[in-house]
Design a protein around this motif. Sequence first.
Motif, PDB file in Angstrom:
ATOM      1  N   ALA A  25       0.830  -1.201   0.000  1.00  0.00           N
ATOM      2  CA  ALA A  25       0.000   0.000   0.000  1.00  0.00           C
ATOM      3  C   ALA A  25       0.871   1.260   0.000  1.00  0.00           C
ATOM      4  CB  ALA A  25      -0.929  -0.004   1.211  1.00  0.00           C
ATOM      5  N   LYS A  49     -12.185   5.467   2.670  1.00  0.00           N
ATOM      6  CA  LYS A  49     -12.179   4.034   2.970  1.00  0.00           C
ATOM      7  C   LYS A  49     -13.579   3.603   3.364  1.00  0.00           C
ATOM      8  CE  LYS A  49     -10.936   4.593   7.870  1.00  0.00           C
ATOM      9  NZ  LYS A  49     -10.009   4.202   8.959  1.00  0.00           N
ATOM     10  N   GLU A  59      -4.865   2.672   5.303  1.00  0.00           N
ATOM     11  CA  GLU A  59      -4.971   4.130   5.207  1.00  0.00           C
ATOM     12  C   GLU A  59      -3.667   4.788   5.650  1.00  0.00           C
ATOM     13  OE1 GLU A  59      -8.445   6.972   6.723  1.00  0.00           O
ATOM     14  OE2 GLU A  59      -7.152   6.287   8.368  1.00  0.00           O
ATOM     15  N   MET A  62      -0.863   4.202   3.132  1.00  0.00           N
ATOM     16  CA  MET A  62      -0.980   5.006   1.923  1.00  0.00           C
ATOM     17  C   MET A  62      -0.669   6.474   2.201  1.00  0.00           C
ATOM     18  SD  MET A  62      -3.770   3.315  -0.533  1.00  0.00           S
ATOM     19  CE  MET A  62      -2.697   3.801  -1.880  1.00  0.00           C
ATOM     20  N   VAL A  97      -8.165   8.124  -3.819  1.00  0.00           N
ATOM     21  CA  VAL A  97      -7.990   6.725  -3.426  1.00  0.00           C
ATOM     22  C   VAL A  97      -9.186   6.287  -2.595  1.00  0.00           C
ATOM     23  CG1 VAL A  97      -6.567   5.068  -2.158  1.00  0.00           C
ATOM     24  CG2 VAL A  97      -5.485   6.970  -3.358  1.00  0.00           C
ATOM     25  N   ILE A  99     -10.099   2.958  -0.310  1.00  0.00           N
ATOM     26  CA  ILE A  99      -9.633   1.697   0.268  1.00  0.00           C
ATOM     27  C   ILE A  99     -10.859   0.853   0.576  1.00  0.00           C
ATOM     28  CG2 ILE A  99      -8.337   0.631   2.142  1.00  0.00           C
ATOM     29  CD1 ILE A  99      -6.837   3.334   2.403  1.00  0.00           C
ATOM     30  N   ILE A 111      -7.686  -1.423  -3.185  1.00  0.00           N
ATOM     31  CA  ILE A 111      -7.301  -0.039  -3.453  1.00  0.00           C
ATOM     32  C   ILE A 111      -7.843   0.348  -4.823  1.00  0.00           C
ATOM     33  CG2 ILE A 111      -5.380   1.567  -3.816  1.00  0.00           C
ATOM     34  CD1 ILE A 111      -3.673  -0.323  -2.049  1.00  0.00           C
TER      35      ILE A 111
END
Length: 451
Positions: A25, A49, A59, A62, A97, A99, A111
Amino acid sequence: MTRRYFGTDGIRGHSNAFPMTPDLAMRVGIAVGKIFRNGSHRHRVVIGKDTRLSGYMLENAMVAGFTAAGLDAFILGPIPTPAVAMLTRSLRADVGVMISASHNPYQDNGIKLFGPDGYKLSDELEMQIEDLIEQDLAGQLAKAGDIGRAKRVDGVHDRYVEHAKRTLPRDATLQGLRVAIDCANGAAYKVAPAVLWELGADVVTMGDEPDGQNINLDCGSTSPGALQKKVHEVRADIGIALDGDADRVIIVDELGEVVDGDQLMAVIAESWLAEDRLQGGGIVATVMSNLGLERYLTSKGLGLARTKVGDRYVVEHMRAHNFNLGGEQSGHIVLSDFGTTGDGLVAALQILARVKRTGLPVSELCRRFEPVPQLLKNVRFGGGKPLEDMIVQQAIADAEAELAGKGRLVIRPSGTEPLIRVMAEGDDRSQIERIVNELVGIIANVRAAAA
């Protein structure tokens, strides 16, 4: 070239096992950050997310990757996938992004990546990311003074609630409708009931108590049984089932019957055609959509363009050929007038608005066509390429010849799980069942022999 990490909907896998590890990630964050770090402006990424336990871990990984690559990270917390796509544009981020592993159980995660325009990344960009992931990180990191900052963003739920409400006319109201909604203990557990309540509905909510492990567990769009019972119990006019990241929707009518994405697209297409809003001369769907939908659209003078499975391929065709309605039988419905990806709640609002406008019960409104008998079965495999076996290929050719002119056969590997999906449809149910069962048996035998 073989894709090493990305499937049909981002990167997905079992949490804390390759490829869904914190290390990967972080590497994804660094690689994506390097690609999108161009120009002299301050670069930013938005990160949302769903409610999986592993979301905390991924999280943070990333955020570490993106800030190391020189991007400021805007952390959204649990929020639907379509909200991430919308906020990527609204906050003028370089990349977004999400998640999430969508409808998968909590043990999985994934992802999903969006460009600055809110659309999912192209195959070409994903291949670039895969190449960078496997390279030495040293050349991809920002200088010490250019490391990014991270902050949590307040008010993102309110932004999405207002966005969803604005997809209906300003004077629209859901007053008089009792709506049961199953949020799948997922990303929409706060925003979806709020939208419905603010539009005037009498809302009965379930699947709104996420604990990190109950996302999609016996609830949501892939398991609507609990919602069917709830609709009966509270005498709801309609039930709405979202999945874990709220980019798909399934409806339950007042009689407790499930309505899939094909029927929902038919309702919206008919409504938008009458309002002269439908673009492209029809809709876009995948090879999995029912033949009954295609026949229904033909009767209305509309076309059905089919793509590979995956809402990203639906969206690509919509953009290339100027369609504004598309989706999947599973309930991914893309309304490009309002967003860049599937949005379960916004699609449900279109159905609710139609219910209010026509006064018809959902059981009547959402039965636009009689589905052709269709059967889908999965064969799990651990390795190898069963579909390349000559015995399997001959069996498929024989089945296609038997169905020629009378039905369809679709056999494909899943893009998100180690499964081969076998689907057939046609007017003769017994023939369809026999063909699918025979093919499943042959593929399973070949798989077992190769193990």
